[in-house]
Design a protein around this motif. Structure first.
Motif, PDB file in Angstrom:
ATOM      1  N   SER A  97      -7.121  49.865 -25.379  1.00  0.00           N
ATOM      2  CA  SER A  97      -7.796  48.629 -25.768  1.00  0.00           C
ATOM      3  C   SER A  97      -8.056  48.685 -27.266  1.00  0.00           C
ATOM      4  O   SER A  97      -8.784  49.548 -27.752  1.00  0.00           O
ATOM      5  CB  SER A  97      -9.105  48.510 -24.984  1.00  0.00           C
ATOM      6  N   ILE A  98      -7.438  47.757 -27.982  1.00  0.00           N
ATOM      7  CA  ILE A  98      -7.537  47.763 -29.439  1.00  0.00           C
ATOM      8  C   ILE A  98      -8.499  46.676 -29.877  1.00  0.00           C
ATOM      9  O   ILE A  98      -8.430  45.539 -29.393  1.00  0.00           O
ATOM     10  CB  ILE A  98      -6.155  47.499 -30.063  1.00  0.00           C
ATOM     11  N   ARG A  99      -9.384  47.051 -30.802  1.00  0.00           N
ATOM     12  CA  ARG A  99     -10.311  46.026 -31.312  1.00  0.00           C
ATOM     13  C   ARG A  99      -9.501  45.004 -32.093  1.00  0.00           C
ATOM     14  O   ARG A  99      -8.909  45.337 -33.127  1.00  0.00           O
ATOM     15  CB  ARG A  99     -11.340  46.656 -32.250  1.00  0.00           C
ATOM     16  N   PRO A 100      -9.507  43.754 -31.627  1.00  0.00           N
ATOM     17  CA  PRO A 100      -8.643  42.746 -32.285  1.00  0.00           C
ATOM     18  C   PRO A 100      -8.982  42.576 -33.759  1.00  0.00           C
ATOM     19  O   PRO A 100      -8.101  42.370 -34.579  1.00  0.00           O
ATOM     20  CB  PRO A 100      -8.927  41.473 -31.498  1.00  0.00           C
ATOM     21  N   ASP A 101     -10.279  42.701 -34.088  1.00  0.00           N
ATOM     22  CA  ASP A 101     -10.645  42.496 -35.494  1.00  0.00           C
ATOM     23  C   ASP A 101     -10.174  43.639 -36.384  1.00  0.00           C
ATOM     24  O   ASP A 101     -10.217  43.538 -37.602  1.00  0.00           O
ATOM     25  CB  ASP A 101     -12.162  42.318 -35.619  1.00  0.00           C
ATOM     26  N   ALA A 119       0.101  38.306 -28.547  1.00  0.00           N
ATOM     27  CA  ALA A 119      -0.880  37.447 -27.885  1.00  0.00           C
ATOM     28  C   ALA A 119      -1.705  38.264 -26.896  1.00  0.00           C
ATOM     29  O   ALA A 119      -2.925  38.130 -26.831  1.00  0.00           O
ATOM     30  CB  ALA A 119      -0.163  36.296 -27.190  1.00  0.00           C
ATOM     31  N   ALA A 120      -1.030  39.135 -26.165  1.00  0.00           N
ATOM     32  CA  ALA A 120      -1.745  39.958 -25.199  1.00  0.00           C
ATOM     33  C   ALA A 120      -2.770  40.855 -25.878  1.00  0.00           C
ATOM     34  O   ALA A 120      -3.789  41.210 -25.302  1.00  0.00           O
ATOM     35  CB  ALA A 120      -0.746  40.812 -24.410  1.00  0.00           C
ATOM     36  N   LEU A 121      -2.479  41.226 -27.117  1.00  0.00           N
ATOM     37  CA  LEU A 121      -3.425  42.073 -27.848  1.00  0.00           C
ATOM     38  C   LEU A 121      -4.450  41.239 -28.608  1.00  0.00           C
ATOM     39  O   LEU A 121      -5.245  41.767 -29.365  1.00  0.00           O
ATOM     40  CB  LEU A 121      -2.669  42.985 -28.824  1.00  0.00           C
ATOM     41  N   LEU A 148      -1.413  47.350 -23.053  1.00  0.00           N
ATOM     42  CA  LEU A 148      -0.626  48.479 -23.546  1.00  0.00           C
ATOM     43  C   LEU A 148      -1.089  49.713 -22.791  1.00  0.00           C
ATOM     44  O   LEU A 148      -2.284  49.940 -22.648  1.00  0.00           O
ATOM     45  CB  LEU A 148      -0.907  48.647 -25.039  1.00  0.00           C
ATOM     46  N   ALA A 149      -0.148  50.498 -22.289  1.00  0.00           N
ATOM     47  CA  ALA A 149      -0.546  51.717 -21.604  1.00  0.00           C
ATOM     48  C   ALA A 149       0.420  52.826 -21.970  1.00  0.00           C
ATOM     49  O   ALA A 149       1.545  52.577 -22.398  1.00  0.00           O
ATOM     50  CB  ALA A 149      -0.554  51.504 -20.096  1.00  0.00           C
ATOM     51  N   GLY A 150      -0.067  54.049 -21.831  1.00  0.00           N
ATOM     52  CA  GLY A 150       0.818  55.152 -22.181  1.00  0.00           C
ATOM     53  C   GLY A 150       0.417  56.415 -21.451  1.00  0.00           C
ATOM     54  O   GLY A 150      -0.676  56.508 -20.873  1.00  0.00           O
ATOM     55  N   ARG A 151       1.315  57.386 -21.511  1.00  0.00           N
ATOM     56  CA  ARG A 151       1.077  58.643 -20.841  1.00  0.00           C
ATOM     57  C   ARG A 151       0.619  59.666 -21.889  1.00  0.00           C
ATOM     58  O   ARG A 151       1.177  59.742 -22.986  1.00  0.00           O
ATOM     59  CB  ARG A 151       2.384  59.113 -20.198  1.00  0.00           C
ATOM     60  N   VAL A 152      -0.414  60.432 -21.538  1.00  0.00           N
ATOM     61  CA  VAL A 152      -0.923  61.424 -22.482  1.00  0.00           C
ATOM     62  C   VAL A 152       0.099  62.549 -22.624  1.00  0.00           C
ATOM     63  O   VAL A 152       0.533  63.134 -21.640  1.00  0.00           O
ATOM     64  CB  VAL A 152      -2.264  62.013 -21.983  1.00  0.00           C
TER      65      VAL A 152
END
Ligand SMILES: Nc1ncnc2c1ncn2[C@@H]1O[C@H](COP(=O)(O)OP(=O)(O)OP(=O)(O)O)[C@@H](O)[C@H]1O
Ligand SMILES: [Mg+2]
Lengths: 372, 282, 310
Positions: A348-352, A268-270, A302-306
């Protein structure tokens, strides 16, 4: 050119099933690629179409005709092999001429020395020589006519193998990883040559490769095989952007598609409404590297470390460690400001462009992201 | 310092000693040949003496060789040798090559059984079955004919085995490509396999010719009329009845019979040595 | 026909696939048909017949024959000449195998570093392998002639009294063995040369780096172990060849003097083709095959052991 219908083909070697009921319909004049990981049965399927191996069950139809009873040499197909399979003792011209010599000349006319002087033989030999010369010209190997395969480079041998297949206008071309022994640069060159050959000849091509880039760039349609079954058949675009199965999504495209497991809340968050999924908490979400952007981590779902940067010149791949075991890869323009290793970024992921699969890897088409 | 030995090493004491030993061994190895030829050039009075010399004082070559050819049909023996070895080789190749191809590259019922029989054949020297072969040829009334000389060797299990090993090393795709190109199985054998197997075939041919040109045991059993004698039989028969102590003539005959293969060997040493090594090592 | 011992059958089939199309099966049988037929007629049937004959008292040309069970074998077991024959064959084989293998290896090693002349040496040492053995046997007979022979003349120079080598009970078999070694060592040499050329030179460099102090140390560390399979092969093939010794015996000594050169094949030949005691000759042939099998099986076992030892 001819349509090839592959109907319920099964094959086992010993007790191991290698093909588990393959159905494929290759339209006349189509360029179809068979891709899949090593050992999935691509070569076996191609050899069954060629008549070199016999299927246990099922049927092959060429131009509507069942060819099960026909041996390889009677099927009027041409095949190009991975290691070229050129006759080492024959010259380039003789290699290319073999299929014509075998088909156009009588046994007597094929005899050494005497053969050439039999009635009609001279004309037949001349016609063959003309055809060979024409093909050699097309492939740019005319200058090599009198050399032997042992003296040639990989790319030249490749062309001769193609020439031997082309010289005869077969019903269809079968190619089994013809480019896999070439270096990267030559492979790209030959790719476009084979594609243009297909456009010119307008003949059916069945092309086996485990290199998905090759399949994507050359084919009308791609059949993705795994473990002896065809998972999906479709245009390169469809297979890339709209896969039926997570394994297809993972096999096609480089770098590999990102996959995360998600429960309903994360989904849902995505931006995915998972309520319609049979098991909303056992989802697998997949998205291509170009469908995700780096954003400010505050408030990001969503977050992450490089952890790693890969610079390809045209693209910069940013690998981020997230909760999921496998790092997520994000494609960026290398001229944009570069993230540094150790920094934390939001995703940030494009939902489509989010593809939703169930836990078993089946695509859930009814479950889609917002804006799709 | 094994390989990139300093130039000085070439003249080291060790190297000189080694060459001296090799030279001595070479002298011993060649002695029978040299003595054979030398004696064949000498007149009896120079042979039946205890005084040693290599080169005859009076050259009696023409007498000795003329006598040898006149006393027995040496030419006929040589011709028989050629006929028999050539026929055997032709049959062996014609029969073994297709079989070896099928054993290496096709699946058919009975393949394992047949290969088992080939391996069995490798274990059994033909001498062991000479008795039944003799009895069989006797029953067929074929003893003392060319057929008797040739038949037991029409099939060479060794040839099948050797060729099969070689064909196994050729890529399967080559065979499949030929099938796609429209060749029949037999055409694949003669147009693709045989040309590709050149080294194996020539090695086998050398092996076969050497074995059968020099074979003594079987011809001794199989034929009794001297018109059918092969060279080894001929030279022994000559020793037994004609020449007696006329060693000059006997050595002339031996020289004539040894020369063809030795000459062929000297002309194509590499081929011979490699061929024999190949047939040995495979 | 059967120069070879069998290495373990490496039956690497191309496929588990079974072409069920009848014409493909027929095509394959068309190719192997003649060979299969001839193997049956010329090899398998005679092999069965030889065993069968050994159980009869058949004499060539005789109208009647009886099944006698193992009587032929019992006879042979009680026949001192047969035991002589076996002992002589074994003695001969041991001498010739040791001589030709040792000499072959030594020469191959010597030739390895002998530079430009190596091909010449190789050709010379290989010459006896090519030459007709009976013809050369007759030359040897002449060279060993008690009065006019080269051998006695040369030995006389160093004070050895002349001898009648082939007619003397103490020297006849050794003389034949010398001829055997003379004829065979070149063959062993060629096989050893092939084996040596297969040893990667980098191993010698490594041995040198590892501090192998002398040529002998390098031989023990690299050459000998890596040559072991070839050595085994040479020993087996020379043993098999030596067991088949016949030409020189038949041409020079006829088993004499006083049976000191009576060897297995010669005994079989005499029984079968001079006295026409076919059944008895067949029994000797069976013993002969059994000896071959023992040699080959020993080899297979040794090879197995080595493989398992790895
Ligand atoms: N002749 C054969 N006998 C037994 N098993 C075979 C045979 N040919 C293929 N196989 C097995 O069948 C499976 C499929 O093989 P196939 O050659 O069709 O794979 P592939 O998809 O072409 O792989 P690659 O990309 O490596 O060429 C493999 O597991 C292989 O080991
Ligand atoms: Mg394949």
């Amino acid at each position: 050119m001819a349509r090839i219908e592959i109907d319920g083909i099964e094959k086992r070697f010993g007790r191991t099933p290698v093909l588990r009921g393959i159905d494929l319909d290759v339209a006349a004049g189509e360029f179809l690629s068979l891709v899949g990981p090593s050992g999935c049965g691509k070569s076996t399927l191609l050899r069954i179409v060629a008549g070199l191996t016999r299927e246990d069950r099922g049927a092959i139809r060429l131009a509507g005709e069942d060819v099960d009873h026909l041996a390889a040499r009677d099927r009027d197909l041409a095949m190009v092999f991975q290691n070229y399979a050129l006759y080492p003792h024959l010259t380039v011209a003789e290699n290319i001429a073999v299929p014509l010599v075998m088909r156009r000349l009588t046994t007597a006319q094929r005899l050494p020395l005497v053969g050439r002087h039999l009635s009609g033989s001279r004309a037949a030999h001349a016609a063959i020589a003309a055809d060979v010369a024409r093909v050699a010209e097309t492939l740019g190997i005319a200058a090599l006519a009198n050399r032997r395969p042992g003296e040639l480079s990989g790319g030249q041998r490749q062309r001769i193998a193609l020439g031997r297949a082309m010289v005869r206008r077969p019903k269809a071309f079968l190619m089994d990883e013809p480019l896999s022994n070439l270096d990267a640069k030559l492979r790209v060159e030959m790719r476009s040559e084979i594609a243009s050959l297909h456009r010119r000849l307008e003949t059916t091509f069945v092309y086996v490769t485990h290199d998905q880039a090759e399949a994507m760039t050359m084919s009308d349609r791609i059949a993705v095989m795994m473990d002896g079954a065809v998972l999906q058949v479709g245009t390169p675009d469809a297979v890339y952007a709209d896969p039926d199965d997570l394994r297809v999504a993972e096999f096609v495209g480089s770098p590999k598609i990102n996959v995360i497991t998600a429960d309903a809340a994360l989904a849902a968050a995505l931006g995915v409404d998972a309520t319609r999924a049979p098991d909303p908490d056992g989802l697998r979400l997949a998205f291509r590297t170009e469908a995700v952007r780096l954003v400010d981590p505050t408030g990001a779902a969503l977050a992450g470390r490089v952890v790693h940067l890969e610079n390809f010149g045209s693209d910069l791949m940013v690998h981020l460690a997230v909760a999921a075991a496998v790092p997520i890869v994000v494609r960026r323009d290398p001229h944009d400001p570069r993230p540094r290793i150790g920094e934390t970024w939001g995703l940030s992921i494009r939902p489509d462009r989010l593809l939703v699969f169930d836990a078993a890897g089946r695509r859930l088409r009814s479950v889609v992201g917002r804006g799709a | 310092m094994t390989r990139i030995g300093l130039p000085a090493r070439r003249f080291s004491v060790g190297a000189i000693a080694r060459d001296a030993v090799l030279l001595a061994l070479a002298v011993v190895t060649l002695a029978p040949f040299v003595w054979m030829v030398s004696t064949s050039l000498k007149a009896p009075d120079e042979i039946l003496t205890t005084d040693l010399h290599l080169w005859p004082r009076r050259l009696a070559a023409s007498e000795n060789y003329a006598h040898a050819f006149a006393a027995v049909p040496l030419g006929r023996y040589l011709l028989n040798g050629v006929i028999v070895t050539a026929t055997i080789l032709a049959l062996q190749l014609a029969i073994a090559v297709p079989a070896a191809f099928a054993l290496a590259k096709s699946e058919f019922r009975g393949r394992r059984l047949l290969f088992g029989a080939v391996l069995l054949g490798l274990l059994v020297p033909y001498h062991a079955i000479a008795v039944p072969l003799f009895v069989g040829l006797h029953a067929l009334g074929l003893l003392d004919t060319y057929a008797a000389l040739v038949t037991p060797f029409a099939i060479s299990v060794f040839g099948i085995f050797l060729m099969r090993q070689f064909f196994l090393s050729l890529p399967d795709d080559l065979v499949d490509a030929a099938r796609m190109d429209g060749m029949s199985e037999l055409a694949i054998v003669w147009r693709v396999m045989v040309p590709a197997a050149g080294p194996a075939i020539s090695a086998f041919a050398i092996f076969s010719v050497v074995a059968h040109w020099n074979d003594y045991f079987w011809p001794l059993i199989a034929v009794s009329s001297d018109t059918l004698f092969t060279p080894p039989l001929g030279v022994v028969a000559f020793r037994n009845d004609d020449a007696g102590t006329n060693y000059g003539v006997l050595m002339a005959a031996a020289t004539v019979i040894v020369t063809p293969l030795v000459a062929a060997f000297l002309l194509a040493q590499r081929r011979f040595v490699e061929g024999i090594a190949f047939t040995g090592v495979k | 026909m059967t120069e070879m011992s069998v290495s373990a059958p490496a039956d690497r089939s191309i496929a588990g696939e079974r072409p069920r199309r009848p014409h493909e099966e027929r095509a394959a049988w068309g190719l192997v048909g003649p060979a299969a037929t001839l193997i049956g007629l010329i090899l398998v049937v005679p092999l069965i017949v030889v065993v069968a004959l050994s159980l009869t008292d058949y004499q060539l040309g005789a109208k009647a024959w009886r099944f006698v069970g193992f009587a032929n074998y019992a006879d042979l077991a009680g026949d001192p000449v047969f035991w002589r024959s076996i002992a002589n064959t074994a003695l001969y084989a041991v001498a010739v195998v040791a001589g030709s293998t040792g000499l072959g290896l030594a020469v191959a090693l010597a030739l390895q570093g002998s530079g430009a002349l190596a091909p010449v040496w190789r050709t010379i040492f290989f010459l006896p392998v090519m030459a007709s053995l009976v013809a050369m046997a007759i030359v040897w007979e002449f060279m060993l002639h008690p009065t006019f022979g080269l051998v006695n003349a040369v030995l006389g120079l160093v004070g050895v009294a002349p001898m009648n080598w082939l007619q003397n009970g103490a020297t006849a078999l050794p003389a034949l063995a010398v001829i055997g070694v003379w004829q065979q060592f070149g063959f062993a040499m060629v096989l050893f040369l092939a084996g040596l050329s297969g040893i990667p030179t980098s191993l010698y460099d490594a041995a040198e780096m590892d501090g192998a102090p002398s040529a002998w140390a390098r031989f023990r560390l690299v050459t000998w172990p890596l040559l072991a399979p070839v050595t085994l092969f040479v020993v087996v093939i020379s043993t098999i060849r030596s067991f088949q010794v016949f030409d020189t015996v038949h041409a020079l000594t006829k088993g004499g003097p006083n049976k000191v050169t009576e060897v297995l094949l010669y005994t079989m030949y005499a029984e079968g083709f001079e006295f026409f005691r076919t059944g008895r000759a067949a029994a000797i042939a069976v013993v002969f095959v059994a000896a071959m099998l023992v040699v080959t099986l020993t080899k297979v076992l040794l090879v197995e052991k080595r493989i398992h030892a790895r």
